[in-house]
Motif scaffolding. Structure first.
Motif, PDB file in Angstrom:
ATOM      1  N   LEU A   4       0.253  -1.730 -22.022  1.00  0.00           N
ATOM      2  CA  LEU A   4       0.869  -2.867 -22.418  1.00  0.00           C
ATOM      3  C   LEU A   4       2.018  -3.537 -21.135  1.00  0.00           C
ATOM      4  O   LEU A   4       2.394  -2.813 -21.951  1.00  0.00           O
ATOM      5  CB  LEU A   4       0.298  -3.432 -23.520  1.00  0.00           C
ATOM      6  CG  LEU A   4       1.288  -4.668 -24.077  1.00  0.00           C
ATOM      7  CD1 LEU A   4       0.203  -5.438 -24.060  1.00  0.00           C
ATOM      8  CD2 LEU A   4       1.059  -4.699 -26.192  1.00  0.00           C
ATOM      9  N   THR A   6       5.140  -5.945 -21.399  1.00  0.00           N
ATOM     10  CA  THR A   6       5.452  -7.899 -22.344  1.00  0.00           C
ATOM     11  C   THR A   6       6.046  -8.272 -21.498  1.00  0.00           C
ATOM     12  O   THR A   6       7.096  -7.610 -20.631  1.00  0.00           O
ATOM     13  CB  THR A   6       5.543  -7.236 -23.614  1.00  0.00           C
ATOM     14  OG1 THR A   6       7.058  -7.083 -23.743  1.00  0.00           O
ATOM     15  CG2 THR A   6       4.836  -7.095 -24.531  1.00  0.00           C
ATOM     16  N   PRO A  30      -0.267 -10.577 -20.874  1.00  0.00           N
ATOM     17  CA  PRO A  30      -0.605 -11.455 -22.025  1.00  0.00           C
ATOM     18  C   PRO A  30       0.742 -12.042 -21.513  1.00  0.00           C
ATOM     19  O   PRO A  30       1.599 -11.610 -21.405  1.00  0.00           O
ATOM     20  CB  PRO A  30      -0.992 -11.011 -22.992  1.00  0.00           C
ATOM     21  CG  PRO A  30      -0.496 -10.038 -23.224  1.00  0.00           C
ATOM     22  CD  PRO A  30      -0.094  -8.855 -22.269  1.00  0.00           C
ATOM     23  N   LEU A  35      -0.197 -15.303 -25.246  1.00  0.00           N
ATOM     24  CA  LEU A  35       0.338 -13.990 -26.742  1.00  0.00           C
ATOM     25  C   LEU A  35       1.689 -13.998 -27.428  1.00  0.00           C
ATOM     26  O   LEU A  35       2.415 -13.432 -26.290  1.00  0.00           O
ATOM     27  CB  LEU A  35       0.075 -12.167 -26.454  1.00  0.00           C
ATOM     28  CG  LEU A  35       0.962 -11.238 -27.465  1.00  0.00           C
ATOM     29  CD1 LEU A  35      -0.225 -11.221 -29.216  1.00  0.00           C
ATOM     30  CD2 LEU A  35       0.450  -9.813 -27.192  1.00  0.00           C
ATOM     31  N   ALA A  42      -0.402 -12.045 -35.004  1.00  0.00           N
ATOM     32  CA  ALA A  42      -0.924 -11.671 -34.031  1.00  0.00           C
ATOM     33  C   ALA A  42      -0.706 -10.983 -32.365  1.00  0.00           C
ATOM     34  O   ALA A  42      -1.391  -9.973 -31.834  1.00  0.00           O
ATOM     35  CB  ALA A  42      -0.918 -13.397 -32.894  1.00  0.00           C
ATOM     36  N   VAL A  43       0.467 -10.828 -32.124  1.00  0.00           N
ATOM     37  CA  VAL A  43       0.438  -9.080 -31.755  1.00  0.00           C
ATOM     38  C   VAL A  43       0.450  -8.052 -32.092  1.00  0.00           C
ATOM     39  O   VAL A  43      -0.198  -7.328 -31.636  1.00  0.00           O
ATOM     40  CB  VAL A  43       2.198  -8.611 -32.145  1.00  0.00           C
ATOM     41  CG1 VAL A  43       2.818  -7.544 -31.097  1.00  0.00           C
ATOM     42  CG2 VAL A  43       2.682  -9.500 -31.533  1.00  0.00           C
ATOM     43  N   TYR A  46      -3.415  -7.848 -31.202  1.00  0.00           N
ATOM     44  CA  TYR A  46      -3.761  -7.556 -30.166  1.00  0.00           C
ATOM     45  C   TYR A  46      -3.577  -5.831 -29.902  1.00  0.00           C
ATOM     46  O   TYR A  46      -3.760  -5.840 -29.188  1.00  0.00           O
ATOM     47  CB  TYR A  46      -2.522  -8.016 -29.392  1.00  0.00           C
ATOM     48  CG  TYR A  46      -2.615  -8.435 -28.324  1.00  0.00           C
ATOM     49  CD1 TYR A  46      -2.564  -7.683 -27.031  1.00  0.00           C
ATOM     50  CD2 TYR A  46      -4.297  -9.423 -27.451  1.00  0.00           C
ATOM     51  CE1 TYR A  46      -2.728  -7.543 -25.382  1.00  0.00           C
ATOM     52  CE2 TYR A  46      -3.210 -10.105 -26.055  1.00  0.00           C
ATOM     53  CZ  TYR A  46      -3.927  -8.697 -25.065  1.00  0.00           C
ATOM     54  OH  TYR A  46      -3.264  -8.892 -23.461  1.00  0.00           O
ATOM     55  N   ASP A  49      -5.731  -4.079 -31.009  1.00  0.00           N
ATOM     56  CA  ASP A  49      -7.678  -4.812 -30.083  1.00  0.00           C
ATOM     57  C   ASP A  49      -7.705  -3.578 -28.911  1.00  0.00           C
ATOM     58  O   ASP A  49      -8.523  -2.856 -29.033  1.00  0.00           O
ATOM     59  CB  ASP A  49      -8.300  -6.448 -29.897  1.00  0.00           C
ATOM     60  CG  ASP A  49      -8.925  -5.880 -29.337  1.00  0.00           C
ATOM     61  OD1 ASP A  49     -10.126  -5.659 -29.791  1.00  0.00           O
ATOM     62  OD2 ASP A  49      -9.415  -6.900 -28.206  1.00  0.00           O
ATOM     63  N   LEU A  50      -6.653  -3.869 -28.766  1.00  0.00           N
ATOM     64  CA  LEU A  50      -6.609  -3.597 -26.791  1.00  0.00           C
ATOM     65  C   LEU A  50      -5.866  -1.947 -26.597  1.00  0.00           C
ATOM     66  O   LEU A  50      -7.289  -1.074 -26.103  1.00  0.00           O
ATOM     67  CB  LEU A  50      -4.936  -3.810 -26.539  1.00  0.00           C
ATOM     68  CG  LEU A  50      -4.483  -3.289 -25.200  1.00  0.00           C
ATOM     69  CD1 LEU A  50      -5.901  -4.510 -23.891  1.00  0.00           C
ATOM     70  CD2 LEU A  50      -3.346  -3.844 -24.703  1.00  0.00           C
TER      71      LEU A  50
END
Ligand SMILES: NC(=O)C1=CN([C@@H]2O[C@H](COP(=O)(O)OP(=O)(O)OC[C@H]3O[C@@H](n4cnc5c(N)ncnc54)[C@H](OP(=O)(O)O)[C@@H]3O)[C@@H](O)[C@H]2O)C=CC1
Ligand SMILES: C[C@H]1O[C@H](OP(=O)(O)OP(=O)(O)OC[C@H]2O[C@@H](n3cnc4c(=O)[nH]c(N)nc43)[C@H](O)[C@@H]2O)[C@@H](O)[C@@H](O)C1=O
Length: 306
Positions: A4, A6, A30, A35, A42-43, A46, A49-50
């Motif tokens: 991931l 950012t 994202p 995001l 939300a973080v 996310y 899930d990821l």
């Protein structure tokens, strides 16, 4: 690895995505529209899930000295919220590795140069970027605390010196020194101006690393993550005066005008050179000279409509 990233749309993020090593991993980057990292829930959802193998936290609310001194609230709140949300969500999802980007602004205003990593929190930060510095220190410390409490989670921080390069910001309201000077000298060159204004007396010193080199350092850190110290500066090992940066840009852009000094402008720290002992022991060093970096940055600047 599934990574991931950012801040993928920013200068550092885009240089990371352009680097050859990015293609050897599954990088998920994202945008802030997909995001918003200031949205804690939300973080958390996310990242849970990821389930990435590694997080590279390169998002930030960052600008040069003018922006950071004028928007201390945003610099503190946005950066601390983003960093806390990402690190805590990674911890709670059991993400094993995280690489956080700090900044040489974390160092005390009066610390001896070159700035070694043990000097963090040994004194007051530079007032012009105090809010930003506090946020950066807090998130770097959080990474250390999480790793100490849960040894299976290795959350580490790189501390880059000032950066410039392709995908930089050139708006004078948010730009750092080198990108600002490129825009100003270019403007003088194309409009036949004979002088360019320097903020301050030009004797302050800065270390600027080409962002493409930082990206290389980040990927080297990812590939040899277990060899990486918990906290490591990333720099080019040399600094120049502000006046010398103006002279270098004038040289590369082939402009032979003169300079005036606006002493009403903020100057910030007198010097900010990071120590590169740990970086050398890790076995990484930058490749681009200042002139090469300015040339590549200017070539990019010309492609974005100037
Ligand atoms: N530039 C420099 O001189 C230095 C930078 N650093 C650090 O390196 C990192 C990257 O800096 P740089 O690339 O120059 O910064 P940029 O301003 O170029 O990029 C910042 C990135 O962060 C993203 N971002 C900002 N706010 C949010 C949010 N609320 N949610 C999601 N994403 C967000 C931006 O996305 P969007 O565009 O969608 O807002 C953008 O992708 C930062 O942590 C910075 O502190 C460290 C030392 C020096
Ligand atoms: C990377 C780190 O760096 C930031 O701090 P900074 O190093 O002070 O930022 P800067 O690059 O904008 O300024 C460097 C020096 O340059 C001089 N200067 C001359 N003429 C212009 C000029 O035209 N623009 C700018 N911006 N500076 C100028 C200016 O007076 C100062 O002495 C943090 O805010 C924060 O963003 C952070 O993370």
């Amino acid at each position: 690895m599934k990574i991931l990233l950012t801040g993928g749309s920013g200068m550092v993020g885009r240089n990371l995505l352009d680097h050859a090593t990015a293609a050897t991993h599954e990088v998920v980057a994202p945008s802030s529209k997909v995001l918003d990292l200031t949205d804690k829930q939300a973080v958390a959802l996310y990242i849970a899930d990821l389930q990435p193998d590694l997080v590279i936290h390169a998002a930030g609310r960052v600008g040069g000295i003018h922006y950071n001194s004028a928007y201390q609230t945003e610099a503190l709140v946005d950066n601390i919220e983003m960093g806390m949300n990402v690190v805590m969500a990674a911890r709670d999802a059991g993400v094993p590795r995280l690489l956080n980007l700090g900044s040489s602004c974390m160092y005390p205003r009066d610390a001896p140069n070159p700035l070694s990593e043990d000097l963090i929190l040994s004194g007051k930060p530079e007032p012009t970027n105090e809010g930003y510095a506090i946020a950066k220190i807090a998130v770097a410390r959080l990474c250390l605390y999480v790793s100490r409490a849960r040894p299976t989670l290795r959350y580490k921080t790189l501390i880059p010196c000032n950066l410039y390069g392709v995908y930089d910001k050139f708006d004078p309201n948010v730009s750092h020194l080198v990108s600002a000077v490129i825009a100003k000298v270019h403007d003088a060159r194309v409009n036949g101006r004979e002088t360019v204004d320097i903020w301050g007396d030009g004797t302050a010193r800065r270390e600027f690393l080409f962002a493409g080199d930082l990206a290389d350092a980040v990927w080297a850190s990812v590939e040899r993550f277990d060899d990486l110290p918990d906290l490591m500066n990333v720099g080019c090992g040399s600094d120049y005066s502000v006046n010398e940066y103006y002279e270098a840009v004038a040289r590369v852009l082939e402009w032979d005008g003169g300079f005036t000094h606006d002493l009403s402008k903020p100057v910030g720290m007198q010097r900010k050179l990071v120590a590169t002992d740990r970086q050398a022991a890790f076995g990484w060093s930058p490749r681009h000279s200042l002139d090469e970096g300015i040339r590549l940055t200017y070539d990019h600047y010309l492609t974005i409509g100037h």
